[in-house]
Design a protein around this motif. Structure first.
Motif, PDB file in Angstrom:
ATOM      1  N   LYS A  19      11.501   5.756  -2.774  1.00 25.28           N
ATOM      2  CA  LYS A  19      11.609   5.413  -1.350  1.00 25.28           C
ATOM      3  C   LYS A  19      13.082   5.280  -0.971  1.00 25.28           C
ATOM      4  O   LYS A  19      13.816   4.538  -1.630  1.00 25.28           O
ATOM      5  N   TRP A  54       0.113   9.616   3.502  1.00 20.91           N
ATOM      6  CA  TRP A  54       1.525   9.760   3.850  1.00 20.91           C
ATOM      7  C   TRP A  54       1.680  11.094   4.575  1.00 20.91           C
ATOM      8  O   TRP A  54       1.234  12.137   4.057  1.00 20.91           O
ATOM      9  N   GLU A 108       0.844  -1.203   0.000  1.00 17.23           N
ATOM     10  CA  GLU A 108       0.000   0.000   0.000  1.00 17.23           C
ATOM     11  C   GLU A 108       0.871   1.242   0.000  1.00 17.23           C
ATOM     12  O   GLU A 108       0.633   2.180  -0.761  1.00 17.23           O
ATOM     13  N   ALA A 109       1.888   1.234   0.849  1.00 20.45           N
ATOM     14  CA  ALA A 109       2.780   2.390   0.976  1.00 20.45           C
ATOM     15  C   ALA A 109       3.487   2.688  -0.339  1.00 20.45           C
ATOM     16  O   ALA A 109       3.611   3.843  -0.734  1.00 20.45           O
ATOM     17  N   TYR A 160       4.430   6.481   5.543  1.00 18.52           N
ATOM     18  CA  TYR A 160       3.081   5.954   5.328  1.00 18.52           C
ATOM     19  C   TYR A 160       2.400   5.759   6.675  1.00 18.52           C
ATOM     20  O   TYR A 160       2.922   5.074   7.550  1.00 18.52           O
ATOM     21  N   LYS A 170      -4.119   4.962   3.089  1.00 20.72           N
ATOM     22  CA  LYS A 170      -3.700   5.641   1.847  1.00 20.72           C
ATOM     23  C   LYS A 170      -3.249   7.085   2.088  1.00 20.72           C
ATOM     24  O   LYS A 170      -3.503   7.982   1.293  1.00 20.72           O
TER      25      LYS A 170
END
Lengths: 167, 149
Positions: B43, B99, B22-23, B93, B97
């Motif tokens: 990331k 951040w 998800e992240a 995250y 959904k």
């Protein structure tokens, strides 16, 4: 009375003594980019584990004694097949899981004639100590490259910094 | 004991893998609503960062040279090129959904704002920049450049 005041005064002076500043260099840190690499903005990453561990041991002091860290120079060296001719400019940042990313140096344009180059270091530096006390310091180099490469690329950097600490 | 170990390992794999997937949905190339730039989010050290990888007008009309971060409040950093500039920093995250804990830099005025990113669907982001509290801020909609089907 004086025999009591004098030792207290000496102790007070000792505790207020200004911190010692020492210049320290990092080992050669390897930054890597995974290929294929396309012309344009790319990123090279490197990790420095426990950056201050060896220095703290050599001084036999606790990390709490460190008051500040300031980056004073950054030397960058591209490894073959990457050469200075392929580099347009470079921006260097430090980050860690427990600390925010900080921009520490850049070079624009990258000099076409020198293999290694000294980057221009930021005057305003915040939270550098927090980054150096992290168990894993990540070095992030954003580089603009002017051609494509199929293979992985690597470069080396050496950070020179000043540590202010209470002896 | 062995049985418990296998069960525990399987539990950890199932419990944490979806969270990571998800992240990572934030990773990709995104375009803000003004369409003047494209930002690649990646990331690093378990946090998310976004850098400018494309500019509609890469050169400064006055000088004809590549645009620089001329509004940076740090005088020594005004010659950093905008192409490759990290404008999104340190996003974590936080589930659902979203951040958080990151910042967004606006090169047009040299200001940095607190920021929250919300994934509306696989190809749309709500980017809310604010000072102090979230209520007083502005939301921009970013679209993914290479659409996910």
């Amino acid at each position: 009375m004086l025999k009591y005041i004098l030792p207290i005064f000496v102790l007070f002076l000792f505790s207020c003594s200004s911190p010692v500043v020492e210049k320290v260099s990092s080992p050669e840190l390897v930054l890597e980019m995974e290929g294929p690499i396309y012309e344009g903005a790319n990123t090279a990453l490197g990790v420095w584990k426990n950056p201050l561990e060896a220095w703290l041991k050599s001084k036999n002091i606790d990390k709490e004694k460190i008051k500040n860290i300031k980056i004073i120079s950054v030397k960058f060296q591209p490894n073959s097949p990457l050469s200075e001719k392929d580099l347009q400019e470079i921006t260097l940042q430090l980050t860690a899981k427990s600390a925010d990313m900080q921009k520490i140096a850049f070079l624009n344009p990258y000099p076409a004639k020198s293999g290694s180059a000294d980057l221009k270091v930021a005057e305003e530096q915040n939270h550098i100590l927090e980054l150096f006390l992290s168990p894993e310091l990540t070095v992030v180099a954003d580089v603009n490259i002017n051609k494509d490469f199929e293979e992985n690329l690597s470069s080396k950097i050496i950070l020179e910094f000043e540590i202010s600490y209470q002896p | 004991m062995k049985k418990f170990f296998y069960f525990f390992t399987a539990f950890c794999l199932f419990a944490f893998a979806p969270q990571s997937n998800e992240a990572d949905k934030l990773i990709g190339v995104w375009e803000p609503s003004h369409g003047k730039a494209r930002v690649k989010i990646d990331k690093i050290a378990d946090k998310f960062y976004g850098k400018i990888v494309w500019l509609r007008e890469p050169n400064d009309p006055a000088s004809g040279l590549p645009k620089l971060d001329k509004n940076n409040p740090d005088e020594s950093m005004k010659k950093v090129p905008l192409k490759g500039y990290r404008i999104l920093k340190d996003f974590v995250y936080s589930g659902n959904k979203e951040w958080t804990e990151g910042t967004i830099y606006d090169p047009e005025n040299g200001s940095t704002y607190s920021c929250v990113i919300k994934l509306k669907d696989d190809n749309t982001l709500d980017i809310r920049g604010y000072v102090g509290i979230k209520t007083f801020g502005r939301t921009d909609i970013w679209k993914r450049v290479q659409l996910k089907k």
